[in-house]
Design an enzyme around this catalytic site. Structure first.
Site, PDB file in Angstrom:
ATOM      1  N   SER A   1      -6.156   3.215   4.363  1.00 35.21           N
ATOM      2  CA  SER A   1      -5.559   2.569   3.198  1.00 35.21           C
ATOM      3  C   SER A   1      -6.586   1.824   2.352  1.00 35.21           C
ATOM      4  O   SER A   1      -6.416   0.653   2.010  1.00 35.21           O
ATOM      5  CB  SER A   1      -4.454   1.596   3.644  1.00 35.21           C
TER       6      SER A   1
ATOM      7  N   LYS B   1       0.080   3.843  -2.652  1.00 37.76           N
ATOM      8  CA  LYS B   1      -0.995   4.841  -2.581  1.00 37.76           C
ATOM      9  C   LYS B   1      -0.447   6.265  -2.427  1.00 37.76           C
ATOM     10  O   LYS B   1      -1.166   7.235  -2.706  1.00 37.76           O
ATOM     11  CB  LYS B   1      -1.924   4.514  -1.419  1.00 37.76           C
TER      12      LYS B   1
ATOM     13  N   SER C   1       0.792  -1.237   0.000  1.00 36.97           N
ATOM     14  CA  SER C   1       0.000   0.000   0.000  1.00 36.97           C
ATOM     15  C   SER C   1       0.821   1.283   0.000  1.00 36.97           C
ATOM     16  O   SER C   1       0.253   2.374  -0.114  1.00 36.97           O
ATOM     17  CB  SER C   1      -0.945   0.011   1.197  1.00 36.97           C
TER      18      SER C   1
ATOM     19  N   LYS D   1       3.229   6.506   5.175  1.00 37.65           N
ATOM     20  CA  LYS D   1       2.340   5.448   4.696  1.00 37.65           C
ATOM     21  C   LYS D   1       2.941   4.073   4.936  1.00 37.65           C
ATOM     22  O   LYS D   1       4.107   3.832   4.650  1.00 37.65           O
ATOM     23  CB  LYS D   1       2.066   5.612   3.191  1.00 37.65           C
TER      24      LYS D   1
END
Length: 456
Positions: free
Chosen positions: A193, A132, A129, A296
């Site tokens: 997420s 992203k 993720s 993140k």
């Protein structure tokens, strides 16, 4: 009458007597003149040969010298340039040793100061993720938001609503027909997420997920992320790969955006329309480390644990930004993605804390120090001095490179002593420390002698 006598013919002149056959021949008048005026040339000699050659070549040499001198005088002058004096400044104290994770790969830097180094083999690995972040970067590039702005409203489509029920991936519970602001959608993308939110944003921005992925890869190339390939906007695909070094490039860039920087440091958020509060997988890292700024997380079987992170430390009233990426971290003997996530956060926190503790300020250059000179390209050198103390931040053992720059304004060819002609900078990037520099003495334009004798 007697007949008239015929007139007597005029007497013919007598021909000159012929010379005797044995008399010498008389020269023609021109030949006689030549004999009277010409002299027999003297016998050749080395001195006479040199003299004759000088008479012939001297005017040509003189003409050539005049032409060359004129060309030298009117030729464009080389641009003046700065030359830094001395060696790099070395920060004192024990040499800093980064507590690298011991497996996978990692990279970090202090923005405006320099790289803290890298760890592990630089080869592309799945990002999970963390991808992203690029999705958010492209969205904000196409639809900029200033701090405090909410942006356009986006309507949830049937696909995003259906994907909200997928149990095998991270998602946000949204319903078809709901609409959210761009800022709220970015919150749902980066805090819990949501994979379905990533795809929804891709379709909203580019019309299709494939078209959006193309934009992601174009943005990666623009940022110099040459070892990165995106195949989906969420990072669920194991074929979306990158390196820690490339992710640091992206981290540095996204932290310039106020809207994104606000979101990634949120431990949680309440978004109207959602059934529950959304929580950040970074919340424990943010709480544990007062200087933590996100950015993140990512975790999956193929990726292990991954984290793009940022932190800060305020020194002498100025915030110093630290960014890094840690990838391919695993809990030994476990197939649990959450266990891998826990490991990458713990190892990243050790690096963050170590860097925060290691940063120290120092006076790199003092006011009045000669820091270099202006070279006019023709042998002229005019020293320049710092107009005030240059303070910088570093860590033990760091060799801080100094650079003289004109700031894009160009260096003058002549100016009075004390004229500011540029700046002395230390570090890297737009956030580096710098002070103005001025001429220590008058700087004169190159004279005729310098122009005439220059080479090249």
């Amino acid at each position: 009458m007697q007949p008239a006598r015929p007139a007597e013919a005029p007497a013919r002149p007598e021909a000159p007597p012929k010379p005797p056959a044995d008399a010498p021949a008389q020269p023609a008048p021109l030949d006689l003149l030549a004999q009277l005026t010409n002299r027999t040339p003297p016998p050749p000699s080395a001195s006479r040969t040199v003299a004759r050659r000088l008479k012939i070549w001297s005017p040509l040499v003189l003409l050539l010298a005049v032409l060359l001198g004129t060309v030298q005088l009117v030729r464009p002058l080389p641009d003046p340039k700065f030359v830094v004096a001395g060696n790099p400044y070395t920060f004192t104290g024990e040499a800093f040793a980064m507590p690298w994770p011991g497996e996978g790969q990692a990279a970090a830097e202090v923005v405006g100061v320099g790289s803290l180094g890298t760890y592990g083999e630089r080869k592309p690995v799945p990002t999970a993720s963390v991808a992203k972040v690029m999705t958010a970067y492209v969205i904000l590039k196409d639809h900029p938001l200033k701090a405090g702005e909410e942006g356009e409203r986006i309507t949830i489509d049937a696909t995003a609503a259906k994907e909200a029920g997928a149990q095998e991936e991270s998602r946000v519970e949204v319903s078809e027909g709901q609409d959210y602001t761009q800022f709220q959608m970015l919150q749902m993308l980066l805090i819990p997420s949501g994979n379905n939110i990533a795809r929804q944003l891709a379709r909203w921005d580019a019309g299709s997920e494939d078209a959006f992925v193309k934009k992601m890869n174009e943005a990666a190339r623009e940022l110099g992320m040459d070892d990165t390939t995106y195949t989906d906007p969420s990072g669920l695909d194991a074929s979306t790969v990158s390196t820690a070094v490339d992710q640091v490039e992206l981290a540095r860039e996204v932290m310039k955006n106020d809207a994104l920087r606000t979101i990634v440091k949120m431990p949680n958020a309440d978004v109207p329309g959602l059934p529950d509060r959304i929580y950040n997988n970074n919340d424990d890292l943010l709480v544990t480390n007062p200087g933590g700024l996100g950015i993140k997380t990512g975790s999956s079987g193929p990726a292990g644990g991954a984290l793009m992170w940022a932190a800060k430390r305020t020194i002498e009233g100025k915030e110093r930004l630290i960014v890094g990426a840690t990838m391919a971290q695993r809990q030994a003997g476990s197939d649990d993605a959450n266990a891998h996530l826990k490991v990458v956060k713990e190892r990243s926190y050790k690096m963050i804390k170590a860097v925060q503790d290691a940063l120290v300020p120092a006076t790199v250059v003092r006011k009045g120090d000669v820091v270099g000179h202006v070279d006019d390209g023709l042998g002229g050198r005019t020293p320049v001095v710092a107009t005030r103390d240059l303070r910088a931040v570093g860590w033990g053992g760091l060799k801080a490179q100094l650079e003289l720059t004109d700031g894009g304004k160009g260096i003058p060819r002549e100016a009075k002593a004390g004229t500011e002609v540029g700046a002395l900078a230390v570090g890297t990037g737009p956030g580096r420390a710098q002070v103005p520099v001025a001429l220590r003495k008058d700087m004169a334009a190159p004279g005729a002698g310098a122009k005439l004798t220059r080479l090249g």
